[in-house]
Scaffold this motif. Structure first.
Motif, PDB file in Angstrom:
ATOM      1  N   ILE A  91       0.832  -1.204   0.000  1.00 25.29           N
ATOM      2  CA  ILE A  91       0.000   0.000   0.000  1.00 25.29           C
ATOM      3  C   ILE A  91       0.866   1.253   0.000  1.00 25.29           C
ATOM      4  N   VAL A  94       0.418   6.669   2.850  1.00 26.42           N
ATOM      5  CA  VAL A  94      -0.846   7.283   2.449  1.00 26.42           C
ATOM      6  C   VAL A  94      -1.014   8.591   3.195  1.00 26.42           C
ATOM      7  N   ALA A 100      -5.883   5.299   2.068  1.00 32.07           N
ATOM      8  CA  ALA A 100      -5.600   3.917   2.487  1.00 32.07           C
ATOM      9  C   ALA A 100      -6.696   2.976   2.001  1.00 32.07           C
TER      10      ALA A 100
END
Length: 162
Positions: A91, A94, A100
């Protein structure tokens, strides 16, 4: 060799950790290749997939947690490291909860097969995740365990190899 660690309770010597890290991962790769190559139907695939999942659990969760116990540390530390490495490598950073959720949704879309484009992550953050994982491996593989019994069990060095 002691045997494959399935239950993360107790302690594990460094040598057993190396065996329990490498051999089950090799077995899991063979099982996954068998699923891809052989046409065994759904039941066969599920059976081989279950074996692969058990091998991956042993190598990537139970053995590191038992090794942490030998160092006198709780096993949940490994789970925190896994989550941090996963988040950094997939990921990435963020700017807030909204971003996210969007990035997690992008990954779920790839996992479900709805999209073949893996969301990009900055190479620097992927490298940080890999570095954290490598440091954990080096500590678990080479740092000597506590001498004598600790709160997780007796010293595994007192046991004889079978």
């Amino acid at each position: 060799m002691k045997g494959m660690v399935i239950d993360p309770r107790g302690r594990l010597k460094r040598r057993w950790f190396i065996y329990d890290l490498i051999l089950p991962n090799i077995g899991a790769v063979i099982a996954i290749l068998a699923i891809r190559i052989l046409d065994l139907g759904m039941v066969g695939d599920l059976a081989i997939g279950g074996i692969a999942a058990l091998l991956l659990w042993s190598a990537n969760f139970a053995a590191p947690m038992s090794r942490l116990h030998d160092l006198g540390a709780p096993g949940w530390i490994h789970l925190v490291v896994v989550v941090v490495v996963f988040l950094l490598s997939t990921i990435g950073p963020v700017s807030g909860p909204g971003e996210a959720v969007i990035r997690a949704g992008d990954w779920l879309s790839v996992v479900r097969g709805n999209d073949s484009q893996v969301p990009p992550v900055s190479a620097e953050f992927a490298q940080i995740g890999a570095t954290i994982g490598a440091i954990q491996f080096l500590v678990l593989a080479f740092w000597p365990g506590q001498e004598g019994a600790n709160r997780f069990g007796p010293d595994p060095r007192g046991e004889k190899d079978s």
